[in-house]
Design an enzyme around this catalytic site. Structure first.
Site: not given
Length: 369
Positions: A181, A138
């Site tokens: 995250y 990501t």
């Protein structure tokens, strides 16, 4: 495997491609492309995310025995090892995908993203001839990137003040994990690269920006482009966290699938590398600009509420995809307007049909068709 320029030496006849998280948005589209080319696919998915069971049923109805489901959690090392034992390749997408959820339960976030990825890597490392592993990372591994002082603010968006930044963030951008995250995905990202360097596994990492398109059941925590459209089509309000000028580059899912398959087919040359994957500077939009698209596409201006910014949110992120383009010949071919039109058509047909009562329920079930 259908070629796209692949050499026959990369083909492992009769062995499936395993897609972890294969019932999710990108996973289902990858599985559909591969199975459509006659490649057997194993979909490993816990079916924890709402809507993904519809994607799995859709895949089974379209492709029959070419798609084999394995309902298991990526945290189950034994199930992972058994599933990937005969794989010709593993596309690893299974993850906890939301910053908000990682703040609520950092341990679960770590176990799913970091430990789950290590389970996959170890299962492959133990094989005599490990298959390729492609990993979905990501843009959050780059952290916040720019503070407000490094950006200029217009009516609808933030933009970098320095001209050289406007081409986007390349793979040399410093890592700066932010939020649980970002940390868990960043750990996994680095493990995947290190297993290529230390153990010689044929691995590849894609650091992805915003993807959108059919089979996406977006919600407030993840899949924001589809989420905005779904809320507007239902006549429900949209909440924006921050001032709405945050900018992202958006990539239509068909282009994302093509990029992943280009990476898979070129794995002998590309092993051990990382690529940023997104729509690039030609396909950027802010949240406020997306609201304008929503009004154009749905014929109604959505009700909008503003709330406090979320921790770790990037004011501006755009992918510099030139390294991937040069390495594979890949290009993003579907522009924002065309892609958003396609997504809206799919959502109207399958998620928010313009009917009510039993007709609406029947139309929702068409998502399986």
């Amino acid at each position: 495997m259908a070629t796209h320029g692949a050499r026959r030496s990369n083909v492992r006849p009769l062995r499936p491609v395993v897609i972890t998280g294969g019932a999710g948005f990108l996973g289902a589209n990858l599985a559909d492309r591969l199975a459509g080319e006659g490649v057997p696919v194993v979909v490993l998915d816990s079916l924890a995310r709402p809507g993904v069971e519809l994607n799995l049923e859709w895949l089974k109805e379209r492709h029959g025995k070419l798609v084999a489901p394995v309902i298991a959690d990526i945290r189950d090392a034994e199930a992972v090892a058994e599933t990937v034992r005969n794989a010709r390749a593993v596309l690893h997408l299974a993850a906890q995908v939301a910053v908000t959820t990682s703040l609520e339960d950092p341990v679960h976030d770590f176990e799913a993203n970091a430990r789950g990825t290590l389970n996959v890597l170890e299962a492959l490392r133990r094989q005599n001839d490990p298959p390729p592993l492609l990993f979905a990372s990501t843009n959050k591994v780059y952290g916040k990137l720019f503070g407000a002082s490094a950006l200029g603010r217009s009516r609808s968006r933030w933009e970098p003040r320095r001209e050289e930044h406007k081409q986007g963030c390349d793979e040399a951008t410093l890592l700066d994990f932010y939020s649980p995250y970002g940390c868990s995905k960043g750990v996994a990202d680095q493990y995947v690269l290190d297993y290529a360097r230390v153990f010689g596994l044929p691995t590849l990492v894609f650091r992805m920006s915003c993807l959108y398109g059919p089979r996406q059941f977006g919600n407030e925590d993840q899949g924001w482009i589809a989420h905005f459209l779904i809320r507007a089509l239902r006549g429900e309000p949209i909440t924006i966290f921050g001032d709405g000028r945050q900018v992202r580059d958006a990539l239509y899912v068909d282009d994302a699938v093509s990029a992943w398959l280009a990476g898979l087919h070129g794995i002998d040359r590309l092993r051990g590398r990382v690529f940023n994957l997104g729509g690039g500077p030609a396909n950027t939009l802010s949240l406020l600009e997306m609201l304008e698209h929503v009004e154009r596409l749905t014929g109604r201006a959505p009700e909008v509420h503003f709330d406090e910014p979320r921790p770790g949110d990037q004011l501006w992120y755009v992918s510099d995809t030139r390294a991937l383009e040069q390495a594979t010949g890949w290009r993003a071919r579907i522009g924002l307007e065309a892609g958003l039109e396609r997504l809206t058509v799919w959502l109207r047909r399958h998620v928010v049909p313009e009917r009510s009562g039993k007709a609406a329920a029947a139309a929702f079930r068409e998502a399986r068709a």
